[in-house]
Design a protein around this motif. Structure first.
Motif, PDB file in Angstrom:
ATOM      1  N   ILE A   1       0.836  -1.199   0.000  1.00  0.00           N
ATOM      2  CA  ILE A   1       0.000   0.000   0.000  1.00  0.00           C
ATOM      3  C   ILE A   1       0.868   1.246   0.000  1.00  0.00           C
ATOM      4  CG2 ILE A   1      -1.756   1.293   1.272  1.00  0.00           C
ATOM      5  CD1 ILE A   1      -2.730  -1.385   2.415  1.00  0.00           C
ATOM      6  N   ASP A   2       1.909   1.257   0.833  1.00  0.00           N
ATOM      7  CA  ASP A   2       2.804   2.404   0.909  1.00  0.00           C
ATOM      8  C   ASP A   2       3.425   2.714  -0.454  1.00  0.00           C
ATOM      9  OD1 ASP A   2       2.268   2.560   3.581  1.00  0.00           O
ATOM     10  OD2 ASP A   2       4.170   1.683   4.240  1.00  0.00           O
ATOM     11  N   ARG A   3       3.870   1.681  -1.151  1.00  0.00           N
ATOM     12  CA  ARG A   3       4.540   1.891  -2.422  1.00  0.00           C
ATOM     13  C   ARG A   3       3.574   2.411  -3.483  1.00  0.00           C
ATOM     14  NH1 ARG A   3       9.589  -0.578  -2.529  1.00  0.00           N
ATOM     15  NH2 ARG A   3       9.549  -1.316  -4.676  1.00  0.00           N
ATOM     16  N   ILE A   4       2.348   1.920  -3.471  1.00  0.00           N
ATOM     17  CA  ILE A   4       1.355   2.428  -4.421  1.00  0.00           C
ATOM     18  C   ILE A   4       1.021   3.886  -4.106  1.00  0.00           C
ATOM     19  CG2 ILE A   4      -0.983   2.130  -5.312  1.00  0.00           C
ATOM     20  CD1 ILE A   4      -0.725  -0.859  -4.729  1.00  0.00           C
ATOM     21  N   LEU A   5       0.968   4.218  -2.823  1.00  0.00           N
ATOM     22  CA  LEU A   5       0.735   5.616  -2.437  1.00  0.00           C
ATOM     23  C   LEU A   5       1.836   6.524  -2.961  1.00  0.00           C
ATOM     24  CD1 LEU A   5      -0.522   5.461   1.267  1.00  0.00           C
ATOM     25  CD2 LEU A   5      -1.772   6.348  -0.713  1.00  0.00           C
ATOM     26  N   VAL A   6       3.084   6.071  -2.850  1.00  0.00           N
ATOM     27  CA  VAL A   6       4.209   6.867  -3.344  1.00  0.00           C
ATOM     28  C   VAL A   6       4.067   7.084  -4.850  1.00  0.00           C
ATOM     29  CG1 VAL A   6       6.709   6.851  -3.743  1.00  0.00           C
ATOM     30  CG2 VAL A   6       5.805   6.205  -1.512  1.00  0.00           C
ATOM     31  N   ALA A   7       3.677   6.048  -5.590  1.00  0.00           N
ATOM     32  CA  ALA A   7       3.485   6.183  -7.034  1.00  0.00           C
ATOM     33  C   ALA A   7       2.376   7.187  -7.338  1.00  0.00           C
ATOM     34  CB  ALA A   7       3.158   4.822  -7.645  1.00  0.00           C
ATOM     35  N   ALA A   8       1.337   7.208  -6.504  1.00  0.00           N
ATOM     36  CA  ALA A   8       0.244   8.161  -6.692  1.00  0.00           C
ATOM     37  C   ALA A   8       0.716   9.584  -6.438  1.00  0.00           C
ATOM     38  CB  ALA A   8      -0.919   7.816  -5.770  1.00  0.00           C
ATOM     39  N   PHE A   9       1.535   9.783  -5.383  1.00  0.00           N
ATOM     40  CA  PHE A   9       2.102  11.104  -5.122  1.00  0.00           C
ATOM     41  C   PHE A   9       2.917  11.574  -6.318  1.00  0.00           C
ATOM     42  CE2 PHE A   9       2.207  10.026  -0.311  1.00  0.00           C
ATOM     43  CZ  PHE A   9       0.901  10.428  -0.183  1.00  0.00           C
ATOM     44  N   ASP A  10       3.703  10.656  -6.878  1.00  0.00           N
ATOM     45  CA  ASP A  10       4.549  10.998  -8.015  1.00  0.00           C
ATOM     46  C   ASP A  10       3.713  11.401  -9.224  1.00  0.00           C
ATOM     47  OD1 ASP A  10       7.228  10.959  -9.440  1.00  0.00           O
ATOM     48  OD2 ASP A  10       6.158   9.444 -10.620  1.00  0.00           O
ATOM     49  N   ALA A  11       2.581  10.716  -9.431  1.00  0.00           N
ATOM     50  CA  ALA A  11       1.721  10.998 -10.578  1.00  0.00           C
ATOM     51  C   ALA A  11       0.746  12.144 -10.312  1.00  0.00           C
ATOM     52  CB  ALA A  11       0.944   9.744 -10.962  1.00  0.00           C
ATOM     53  N   GLU A  12       0.725  12.654  -9.091  1.00  0.00           N
ATOM     54  CA  GLU A  12      -0.178  13.735  -8.704  1.00  0.00           C
ATOM     55  C   GLU A  12      -1.639  13.322  -8.882  1.00  0.00           C
ATOM     56  OE1 GLU A  12       1.180  16.962 -11.076  1.00  0.00           O
ATOM     57  OE2 GLU A  12       3.029  17.214  -9.945  1.00  0.00           O
ATOM     58  N   ILE A  13      -1.943  12.114  -8.416  1.00  0.00           N
ATOM     59  CA  ILE A  13      -3.290  11.565  -8.488  1.00  0.00           C
ATOM     60  C   ILE A  13      -3.836  11.424  -7.065  1.00  0.00           C
ATOM     61  CG2 ILE A  13      -4.697   9.601  -9.227  1.00  0.00           C
ATOM     62  CD1 ILE A  13      -2.557   8.922 -11.258  1.00  0.00           C
ATOM     63  N   GLU A  14      -5.081  11.797  -6.862  1.00  0.00           N
ATOM     64  CA  GLU A  14      -5.710  11.627  -5.552  1.00  0.00           C
ATOM     65  C   GLU A  14      -5.873  10.139  -5.251  1.00  0.00           C
ATOM     66  OE1 GLU A  14      -9.280  13.861  -5.069  1.00  0.00           O
ATOM     67  OE2 GLU A  14      -8.470  15.628  -6.083  1.00  0.00           O
ATOM     68  N   THR A  15      -5.918   9.803  -3.969  1.00  0.00           N
ATOM     69  CA  THR A  15      -5.971   8.394  -3.572  1.00  0.00           C
ATOM     70  C   THR A  15      -7.212   8.086  -2.740  1.00  0.00           C
ATOM     71  OG1 THR A  15      -4.588   8.884  -1.637  1.00  0.00           O
ATOM     72  CG2 THR A  15      -3.477   8.079  -3.625  1.00  0.00           C
ATOM     73  N   LEU A  16      -7.611   6.830  -2.801  1.00  0.00           N
ATOM     74  CA  LEU A  16      -8.706   6.315  -1.978  1.00  0.00           C
ATOM     75  C   LEU A  16      -8.351   4.888  -1.598  1.00  0.00           C
ATOM     76  CD1 LEU A  16     -11.660   6.476  -0.869  1.00  0.00           C
ATOM     77  CD2 LEU A  16     -12.386   5.504  -3.067  1.00  0.00           C
ATOM     78  N   LEU A  17      -8.471   4.564  -0.326  1.00  0.00           N
ATOM     79  CA  LEU A  17      -8.198   3.217   0.159  1.00  0.00           C
ATOM     80  C   LEU A  17      -9.522   2.469   0.258  1.00  0.00           C
ATOM     81  CD1 LEU A  17      -5.879   1.415   1.176  1.00  0.00           C
ATOM     82  CD2 LEU A  17      -6.331   2.270   3.488  1.00  0.00           C
ATOM     83  N   CYS A  18      -9.642   1.395  -0.509  1.00  0.00           N
ATOM     84  CA  CYS A  18     -10.865   0.583  -0.504  1.00  0.00           C
ATOM     85  C   CYS A  18     -10.572  -0.740   0.194  1.00  0.00           C
ATOM     86  CB  CYS A  18     -11.351   0.346  -1.929  1.00  0.00           C
ATOM     87  SG  CYS A  18     -12.854  -0.660  -2.030  1.00  0.00           S
ATOM     88  N   LEU A  19     -11.151  -0.943   1.360  1.00  0.00           N
ATOM     89  CA  LEU A  19     -10.885  -2.121   2.181  1.00  0.00           C
ATOM     90  C   LEU A  19     -12.001  -3.142   1.975  1.00  0.00           C
ATOM     91  CD1 LEU A  19      -9.809  -0.236   5.426  1.00  0.00           C
ATOM     92  CD2 LEU A  19      -8.380  -1.014   3.532  1.00  0.00           C
TER      93      LEU A  19
END
Length: 346
Positions: free
Chosen positions: A154-172
């Motif tokens: 999850i952390d690594r995908i979040l970092v990729a999202a920060f890099d792409a400047e895309i908003e994030t949502l965690l779906c559990l």
């Protein structure tokens, strides 16, 4: 933070929040039509083409329907890649009839590009792999049990999202098997919104987050992503698999990314399940920029500071009450995730 440009001579243009991605066609190839790439398969690009609407409100005839057009890349584009989510210009036979083939002559300016590198431990020198273009939200799908959550992934995908400047949502998912509290508390300091669902349960809250947006769904194999997609888009018919009882891992049931239109408006881009998400292409400064409350504290850091060692000035900055210690812990967790830690580890 200044927005980056994704093509050397492109101006970044944000599309409106509508149910269909918008395309801006430049003067070259005036006979070109607009297309939205919904699937890619061995050099063939399936694109959604919107029809021209009849002018004049007095016309009562049936409105023309959108159509799917299969195209190949024009030679003039050279090695320029085309991925799901791209907005393109098409020429040639754009009728969409069987056994016809159009040509993609231009890829429009991208508003975002989600990338992952080849596994950091491979000998591929961090080769970048584009995932999708023009998404404005990344939905990280993770199960609460069967298989268990993997925060490092999850952390690594979040970092990729920060890099792409895309908003994030965690779906559990699979909340009927385990409570979400512990995982939710881990990501609250990062300000990542979340939704909790289970098979057969209500999806209204998730649909609200997805409405009128282009969202890419990314998740570890076996987390129930295909089941979720089928519930959101009943006509999708995405293949579903079971988690291996011995390894606790899922099987890759989705083999390629595909864009699906939501009945209530908006798009989801389903991607194959992943077991690693390399970050060799992401710079440390990109991660740090996502923590504006800590950036000022790095002024006193020694040159080349990784912000992970005892010489880092952020510890003193936080000790003086300038930022929440939990935020510093979160930053360092994300920075550590860039160092090639195996994503499969819990």
């Amino acid at each position: 933070m200044k927005k980056r440009e994704y093509d050397e001579d492109d101006v970044r243009v944000r599309p409106g929040r509508g149910s269909r991605p918008r395309t801006r066609i430049r003067p070259a190839h005036e006979d070109a039509v607009e297309g939205f790439v919904v699937a890619v398969d061995r050099g063939r690009y399936t694109t959604l083409v919107e029809p021209e609407r009849p002018k004049g409100s007095a016309q009562k005839r049936k409105q023309p329907q959108s159509r799917l057009v299969v195209a190949m890349k024009a030679r003039e584009l050279g090695r320029k890649g085309i991925v799901v989510g791209d907005r393109v210009a098409l020429v040639g036979d754009v009728s969409g009839r069987p056994d016809t083939l159009a040509r993609v002559v231009r890829v429009e300016p991208r508003t975002s590009m989600l990338r992952r590198s080849a596994d950091d431990t491979d000998d591929t020198d961090g080769i970048e792999r584009p995932v999708v273009a023009n998404a404005d939200q990344l939905v990280i799908v993770t199960a609460l049990a069967d298989p268990p959550p993997r925060p490092r992934m999850i952390d690594r995908i979040l970092v990729a999202a920060f890099d792409a400047e895309i908003e994030t949502l965690l779906c559990l998912t699979k909340s009927d098997l385990a409570p979400p509290d512990e995982l939710v508390s881990l990501y609250e300091p990062l300000g990542v919104p979340h939704v909790v669902v289970h098979k057969g349960g209500p999806l209204e809250e998730l649909r609200d987050h997805l409405a009128d947006r282009v969202s890419v769904l990314v998740g570890h194999s076996g987390v129930g992503k295909s089941t979720l997609v089928n519930a959101l888009v009943p006509a999708a018919n995405r293949a579903v698999s079971q988690v291996n009882a011995v390894t606790g891992r899922g099987r890759h049931t989705s083999t390629s990314a595909v864009a699906l239109e939501l009945p209530e408006g908006g798009w989801i881009i389903d991607t194959p399940g992943v077991r690693s998400f390399g970050l060799a292409h992401v710079h440390m400064e990109t991660v740090l920029a996502a923590f504006p409350d800590l950036v000022e504290g790095t002024v006193d850091c020694p040159k080349g500071c990784t912000h992970l060692g005892p010489e880092c000035a952020l510890d003193a900055w936080v000790a003086k009450g300038n930022a929440d210690p939990v935020r510093l812990e979160s930053l360092r967790r994300l920075l550590s995730s860039r160092e090639g830690t195996l994503d499969d580890a819990p």
